[in-house]
Structure formats: structure tokens, C-alpha cells
Motif scaffolding. Sequence first.
Motif, short mmCIF file in Angstrom:
data_model
loop_
_atom_site.label_atom_id
_atom_site.label_comp_id
_atom_site.label_asym_id
_atom_site.label_seq_id
_atom_site.Cartn_x
_atom_site.Cartn_y
_atom_site.Cartn_z
N VAL A 87 46.80 43.77 -22.01
CA VAL A 87 45.61 43.37 -22.78
C VAL A 87 44.37 44.07 -22.24
O VAL A 87 43.54 44.55 -23.01
CB VAL A 87 45.43 41.84 -22.78
N GLU A 88 44.24 44.15 -20.95
CA GLU A 88 43.07 44.80 -20.38
C GLU A 88 43.04 46.29 -20.72
O GLU A 88 41.99 46.85 -20.99
CB GLU A 88 42.98 44.53 -18.89
N ASP A 89 44.21 46.93 -20.75
CA ASP A 89 44.27 48.32 -21.20
C ASP A 89 43.95 48.43 -22.69
O ASP A 89 43.27 49.36 -23.12
CB ASP A 89 45.65 48.92 -20.93
N PHE A 90 44.43 47.48 -23.46
CA PHE A 90 44.18 47.44 -24.90
C PHE A 90 42.67 47.37 -25.16
O PHE A 90 42.15 48.09 -26.02
CB PHE A 90 44.90 46.22 -25.50
N THR A 92 40.27 48.48 -23.41
CA THR A 92 39.55 49.72 -23.07
C THR A 92 39.57 50.75 -24.19
O THR A 92 38.88 51.76 -24.10
CB THR A 92 40.09 50.36 -21.78
N ASN A 93 40.33 50.50 -25.25
CA ASN A 93 40.34 51.40 -26.40
C ASN A 93 39.13 51.21 -27.31
O ASN A 93 38.98 51.93 -28.30
CB ASN A 93 41.62 51.20 -27.22
N TYR A 94 38.29 50.27 -26.99
CA TYR A 94 37.14 49.93 -27.83
C TYR A 94 35.87 50.16 -27.04
O TYR A 94 35.87 50.04 -25.82
CB TYR A 94 37.28 48.48 -28.33
N PRO A 95 34.78 50.48 -27.72
CA PRO A 95 33.54 50.82 -27.01
C PRO A 95 33.13 49.79 -25.95
O PRO A 95 32.78 50.16 -24.83
CB PRO A 95 32.50 50.92 -28.12
N SER A 96 33.20 48.53 -26.29
CA SER A 96 32.82 47.50 -25.32
C SER A 96 33.80 47.46 -24.16
O SER A 96 33.43 47.15 -23.03
CB SER A 96 32.74 46.14 -25.99
N GLY A 97 35.06 47.77 -24.42
CA GLY A 97 36.06 47.82 -23.36
C GLY A 97 35.79 48.95 -22.39
O GLY A 97 36.05 48.84 -21.20
N ARG A 98 35.27 50.06 -22.91
CA ARG A 98 34.92 51.16 -22.02
C ARG A 98 33.78 50.74 -21.10
O ARG A 98 33.70 51.18 -19.97
CB ARG A 98 34.58 52.40 -22.84
N TRP A 99 32.91 49.88 -21.59
CA TRP A 99 31.86 49.33 -20.74
C TRP A 99 32.49 48.55 -19.59
O TRP A 99 32.07 48.67 -18.44
CB TRP A 99 30.95 48.41 -21.56
N LEU A 100 33.52 47.78 -19.89
CA LEU A 100 34.22 47.01 -18.86
C LEU A 100 34.80 47.95 -17.81
O LEU A 100 34.68 47.70 -16.60
CB LEU A 100 35.32 46.16 -19.49
N LYS A 102 33.76 50.90 -17.00
CA LYS A 102 32.64 51.45 -16.23
C LYS A 102 32.18 50.44 -15.17
O LYS A 102 31.93 50.80 -14.02
CB LYS A 102 31.49 51.79 -17.17
N GLU A 103 32.10 49.18 -15.54
CA GLU A 103 31.67 48.15 -14.59
C GLU A 103 32.71 47.95 -13.48
O GLU A 103 32.35 47.73 -12.32
CB GLU A 103 31.38 46.83 -15.31
N ARG A 104 33.97 48.04 -13.82
CA ARG A 104 35.02 47.94 -12.79
C ARG A 104 34.88 49.08 -11.79
O ARG A 104 34.98 48.87 -10.58
CB ARG A 104 36.40 47.99 -13.43
N GLU A 105 34.68 50.29 -12.31
CA GLU A 105 34.52 51.45 -11.44
C GLU A 105 33.29 51.29 -10.55
O GLU A 105 33.32 51.64 -9.37
CB GLU A 105 34.44 52.72 -12.27
N ARG A 106 32.23 50.77 -11.12
CA ARG A 106 31.00 50.55 -10.35
C ARG A 106 31.26 49.54 -9.22
O ARG A 106 30.79 49.74 -8.09
CB ARG A 106 29.89 50.04 -11.27
N ILE A 111 32.02 48.43 -3.42
CA ILE A 111 32.79 47.82 -2.32
C ILE A 111 33.27 48.90 -1.36
O ILE A 111 33.23 48.71 -0.13
CB ILE A 111 33.99 47.02 -2.88
N THR A 112 33.68 50.04 -1.89
CA THR A 112 34.12 51.14 -1.04
C THR A 112 32.98 51.60 -0.14
O THR A 112 33.16 51.79 1.07
CB THR A 112 34.64 52.31 -1.89
N GLU A 113 31.80 51.77 -0.72
CA GLU A 113 30.64 52.19 0.06
C GLU A 113 30.24 51.14 1.08
O GLU A 113 29.83 51.47 2.20
CB GLU A 113 29.47 52.51 -0.86
N ALA A 114 30.36 49.88 0.72
CA ALA A 114 30.00 48.80 1.65
C ALA A 114 30.96 48.74 2.83
O ALA A 114 30.57 48.37 3.93
CB ALA A 114 29.98 47.46 0.91
N GLY A 115 32.21 49.13 2.58
CA GLY A 115 33.22 49.06 3.63
C GLY A 115 33.23 50.25 4.56
O GLY A 115 33.94 50.25 5.55
N THR A 116 32.43 51.28 4.27
CA THR A 116 32.45 52.47 5.12
C THR A 116 31.36 52.44 6.15
O THR A 116 30.45 51.71 6.15
CB THR A 116 32.30 53.76 4.29
#
Length: 116
Positions: A87-90, A92-100, A102-106, A111-116
Motif C-alpha cells: 500500500v505504501e508503494d501504491f 507513491t504512484n500519486y503526487p501526494s504519495g511522492r511528497w510522502l 520526499k518526507e521519508r527521505e528527509r 537522522i543519519t546526519e544526527a548520528g554522525t
Amino acid sequence: MTNPISRMIGEKKQWRQYKARVAALPQPHRAAAEAVEHYLMRVGAVFVSDAQGLMQMFDDLAELFEQSAADGTPVRDIVGDDPVAFVEDFITNYPSGRWLTKERERLIEAITEAGT
């Protein structure tokens, strides 16, 4: 420009058509489509900012399960071992899902930067 009343009536008609399509699915495809719909309404729909985008997502969902049922594709072959990931992959096929996405990547980057 469409007036708001006409738009609401049109959206309601689309929703009823979608529900009829799902109701016409054979089991277990109907149960799976209803379960995905339920999850989308509780979790995924918050990422879709407009009714038309939401209806497109549900129409595509109905089409996916209709075609799969017609082809004799088992439900597990559609959603895989992790229905939530499906469902979460599904989404991401829609514009608002691509926003999601992007937010996940952010979040991951922060967290990666905070952990270094």
C-alpha cells in the motif's frame, strides 16, 4: 470553473461507482481490495490533498484487483508478503504519495546526519 455542488455530486457518483466495482469482485479479491481501501482511508488518504486525486487512487485500486481477478492472479501475488509495504508503494504512484517519499527521505537524512 465547476461549481462546488456539481463537483461534490460528481465525486459522490464516482465513489459509488468505485464501491460497486469492488462489490462485484470475486472473493478473495473483494476482501483484499476492501482491506487496502480501509488502510488507505485511515493512513494513506491523509497524504492526498484533493478529492480527485483520492478518487483516481481508488479507481486504480479497483482496476488492479479487477484485472488480477480476471487473470486469476492470487491476492498474495498482488500484495506480496507485506501488504503494508504494498500500500505504501501504491501511494507513491500519486503526487501526494511522492511528497510522502520526499518526507521519508528527509527524515532518514536528518537522522543519519544526527548520528554522525
